[in-house]
Design an enzyme around this catalytic site. Structure first.
Site, PDB file in Angstrom:
ATOM      1  N   ASP A   1       0.832  -1.205   0.000  1.00  0.00           N
ATOM      2  CA  ASP A   1       0.000   0.000   0.000  1.00  0.00           C
ATOM      3  C   ASP A   1       0.865   1.253   0.000  1.00  0.00           C
ATOM      4  O   ASP A   1       2.065   1.198   0.207  1.00  0.00           O
ATOM      5  CB  ASP A   1      -0.897   0.015   1.247  1.00  0.00           C
ATOM      6  CG  ASP A   1      -1.875  -1.140   1.221  1.00  0.00           C
ATOM      7  OD1 ASP A   1      -2.521  -1.341   0.183  1.00  0.00           O
ATOM      8  OD2 ASP A   1      -1.964  -1.865   2.235  1.00  0.00           O
TER       9      ASP A   1
ATOM     10  N   LYS B   1      -3.406   4.173  -3.487  1.00  0.00           N
ATOM     11  CA  LYS B   1      -3.837   5.240  -4.366  1.00  0.00           C
ATOM     12  C   LYS B   1      -2.606   6.017  -4.823  1.00  0.00           C
ATOM     13  O   LYS B   1      -1.843   6.514  -4.014  1.00  0.00           O
ATOM     14  CB  LYS B   1      -4.784   6.172  -3.605  1.00  0.00           C
ATOM     15  CG  LYS B   1      -5.493   7.158  -4.494  1.00  0.00           C
ATOM     16  CD  LYS B   1      -6.638   7.822  -3.734  1.00  0.00           C
ATOM     17  CE  LYS B   1      -7.050   9.130  -4.356  1.00  0.00           C
ATOM     18  NZ  LYS B   1      -7.256   9.079  -5.803  1.00  0.00           N
TER      19      LYS B   1
ATOM     20  N   MET C   1      -8.281   6.063  11.473  1.00  0.00           N
ATOM     21  CA  MET C   1      -8.882   6.673  10.276  1.00  0.00           C
ATOM     22  C   MET C   1      -9.878   7.771  10.664  1.00  0.00           C
ATOM     23  O   MET C   1     -10.869   7.987   9.956  1.00  0.00           O
ATOM     24  CB  MET C   1      -9.593   5.618   9.409  1.00  0.00           C
ATOM     25  CG  MET C   1      -8.644   4.591   8.849  1.00  0.00           C
ATOM     26  SD  MET C   1      -9.477   3.356   7.832  1.00  0.00           S
ATOM     27  CE  MET C   1     -10.244   2.337   9.072  1.00  0.00           C
TER      28      MET C   1
HETATM   29  N1  SAH Z   1      -4.086  -2.264   9.899  1.00  0.00           N
HETATM   30  C1  SAH Z   1      -3.656  -1.035  10.457  1.00  0.00           C
HETATM   31  C2  SAH Z   1      -4.734   0.023  10.462  1.00  0.00           C
HETATM   32  C3  SAH Z   1      -5.152   0.422   9.086  1.00  0.00           C
HETATM   33  S1  SAH Z   1      -6.287   1.731   9.111  1.00  0.00           S
HETATM   34  C4  SAH Z   1      -3.109  -1.260  11.856  1.00  0.00           C
HETATM   35  O1  SAH Z   1      -3.318  -2.313  12.439  1.00  0.00           O
HETATM   36  O2  SAH Z   1      -2.426  -0.375  12.365  1.00  0.00           O
HETATM   37  C5  SAH Z   1      -5.212   3.105   8.845  1.00  0.00           C
HETATM   38  C6  SAH Z   1      -5.243   4.000  10.058  1.00  0.00           C
HETATM   39  O3  SAH Z   1      -4.349   3.525  11.045  1.00  0.00           O
HETATM   40  C7  SAH Z   1      -4.820   5.415   9.788  1.00  0.00           C
HETATM   41  O4  SAH Z   1      -5.863   6.190   9.270  1.00  0.00           O
HETATM   42  C8  SAH Z   1      -4.417   5.858  11.169  1.00  0.00           C
HETATM   43  O5  SAH Z   1      -5.550   6.147  11.949  1.00  0.00           O
HETATM   44  C9  SAH Z   1      -3.798   4.609  11.721  1.00  0.00           C
HETATM   45  N2  SAH Z   1      -2.359   4.607  11.498  1.00  0.00           N
HETATM   46  C10 SAH Z   1      -1.654   3.747  10.748  1.00  0.00           C
HETATM   47  N3  SAH Z   1      -0.343   4.041  10.792  1.00  0.00           N
HETATM   48  C11 SAH Z   1      -0.227   5.108  11.600  1.00  0.00           C
HETATM   49  C12 SAH Z   1       0.847   5.897  12.064  1.00  0.00           C
HETATM   50  N4  SAH Z   1       2.102   5.620  11.691  1.00  0.00           N
HETATM   51  N5  SAH Z   1       0.595   6.921  12.895  1.00  0.00           N
HETATM   52  C13 SAH Z   1      -0.646   7.217  13.279  1.00  0.00           C
HETATM   53  N6  SAH Z   1      -1.700   6.512  12.877  1.00  0.00           N
HETATM   54  C14 SAH Z   1      -1.509   5.476  12.052  1.00  0.00           C
END
Ligand code: SAH
Length: 492
Positions: free
Chosen positions: A33, A55, A170
């Protein structure tokens, strides 16, 4: 043929699991991604196919159906497929849908869980998601659905009523609507709240407010929102490290550049490797070969760089020929390279420059003690072009000096995206005069980031000579000394 649904962790490459590294190392295809960290993709074999399904700027996002079909097709084709996802693959990442598609198609798959940002991002901001007594649960909620339209399936009122810690992923773009719904659900508007952007990465930023005021700070994605008593905890450790967030360019040759960059990253810096020198064999390797074969006839071997040590020992067929020869190293880095080869340097000067080495050697056998044949024979295997201070000084003190080229420093091809990386950086480090010269030749003095840091006075002089203003000079002329000087500069 297996498709691996792999969690890549929240960003810090060190938070990848061992299993994830293992399957990446054998991947034929990596499907990733947009938010994936580049250094994780580097763990796949160089010839592995890399397919971005995020994207693209200006382009469309690959649909989930297309991603599913791609995974099924590649799995059926017998390829080792790694589907890399941020955080954990089953936490708001549609890994469940991909697994279902693979199962329905009869394609073997394996899930490699990852460290989810829901827990790790708060942790890197110094916020524990639970605390005994005060926060006895944590609820992880998606903020992706529009809480105003009421179309979503998140029961925000129930989330509010549950108490404990609420972690919203998110949710940055809809922060105000989400906080409003939770307040409407009965949670105290003064409840502490925090938004952590780019968590676990060198550009992490933490905003702290209350449930009522967090949206005023306008958190930008990607951010993890934490609501609850724990959000008031400020056990900052990651953002407190001495070089946190400093964007630093490393110009050393590989593999030393990678080692220095890793040291800087451990102190919180965002290090970029832009090697401006590389080492190649000298024009005439025969001289080094002969010198190594005859090393027993010298009184001293003087080594002035770790690379010199490496190249000399490549030619040394029998360690015993060094038996009666004394060995001098210009500094601790060179001495460490010798120690790796089980040779303890007899002499390391107090200052790690040629002048000091000359003085120390002179004390070992100056003209007074020198017999009719002079104080002795010295072999100096070193870079093809180097300063003459040491050989000239020794020769003036009637030592019998042989300078033998052990390697050649060359300029690697200029890096095409160097300009952008330099423009973005704050600090550039130079660990030798040749790094300065090659950098200015390749990119121009104006391309240097604002803060120029050098390993010592010789490099500083070259830098000034080439039009660079030097802000930081290491007091101890080693890489560790350079790092210490940078820490000092930025914490002052
Ligand atoms: N599968 C992922 C979540 C995917 S949804 C997990 O387990 O972490 C994507 C969301 O995760 C983003 O919109 C944000 O809210 C959060 N996120 C992912 N990486 C992040 C980061 N480095 N810092 C802050 N939020 C993060």
């Amino acid at each position: 043929m297996t498709v691996y649904l792999v969690g890549a962790g929240p960003g810090d490459p060190a938070l990848l699991t061992l299993r994830a590294a293992e399957v990446l190392a054998t991947a034929d295809v990596v499907v990733y991604d947009r938010l994936s960290v580049a250094s994780l993709l580097d763990l796949a074999p160089a010839d592995a196919e890399r397919i971005s399904v995020g994207k693209q700027p200006g382009g469309p996002r690959t649909s989930q159906e297309d991603i599913n079909a791609l995974l099924v097709a590649r799995g059926r084709a017998g390829q080792q497929v790694v589907r890399l996802k941020g955080g954990d693959p089953f936490v708001f990442a549609r890994g469940g849908e991909e697994a279902a598609a693979l199962a329905a198609a009869g394609v073997a798959f394996e899930v490699v869980p990852g460290i989810t940002s829901a827990v790790a991002v708060p942790a890197y901001a110094g916020i524990p998601v639970t605390m005994r007594y005060s926060s006895t649960s944590f609820t992880v909620v998606t903020g992706h659905e529009d809480p105003v339209k009421g179309e979503g399936s998140v029961n925000w009122e129930a989330v509010a009523a549950l108490g404990g810690t609420v972690v919203v992923l998110m949710g940055a773009a809809r922060c105000r609507a989400i906080c409003d719904r939770i307040i409407a659900g009965g949670m105290d508007p003064d409840t502490p709240a925090a938004a952590v952007r780019w968590g676990t990465r060198p550009n992490q930023r933490t905003l702290r407010a209350t449930l009522a005021t967090l949206a005023d700070l306008d958190p930008q994605p990607p951010a993890t929102i934490v609501i609850g008593e724990v959000a008031a905890a400020d056990l900052a450790w990651f953002e407190n490290r001495p070089l946190f967030g400093r964007r630093i360019v490393v110009t050393r040759a590989q593999p030393q550049a990678a080692a220095l960059a890793a040291d800087l990253r451990r102190r919180g810096a965002e290090a970029t490797e832009l090697p401006v020198i590389a080492f190649e064999p000298p024009e005439d390797i025969g001289r080094l070969e002969r010198a190594a074969a005859e090393v027993g006839q010298y009184d001293w071997v003087v080594l002035t760089s770790p690379t010199g040590v490496a190249r000399f020992f490549e030619q040394l067929r029998d360690a015993r020929s060094l038996g009666g020869v004394r060995v001098a190293a210009i500094g601790p880095g060179t001495a460490a390279a010798l120690a790796q080869r089980n040779v303890v340097a007899d002499l390391v000067p107090e200052q790690y420059v040629a002048e000091a080495l000359l003085e120390a050697l002179s004390e070992e056998g100056g003209p007074e003690e020198a017999g009719p044949g002079g104080p002795g024979r010295v072999l100096i295997p070193r870079a093809e072009t180097a300063r003459d201070v040491l050989p000239d000084g020794l020769a003036a003190a009637v030592w019998d000096v042989d300078v033998v080229p052990a390697y050649r420093t060359v300029a690697p091809a200029a890096d095409p995206d160097a300009a952008a990386r330099l423009a973005d950086a704050e600090v550039i480090t130079f660990t030798s005069s040749s790094t300065v010269t090659n950098f200015v030749d390749a990119y121009g003095a104006d391309a240097a980031p604002e803060v120029v840091a050098t390993i010592g006075p010789v490099t500083t002089a070259t830098a000034r000579d080439r039009g660079l203003e030097v802000a930081v000079e290491a007091a101890e002329h080693t890489v560790d000394g350079l790092i210490a000087a940078l820490e000092d500069f930025f914490t002052r």
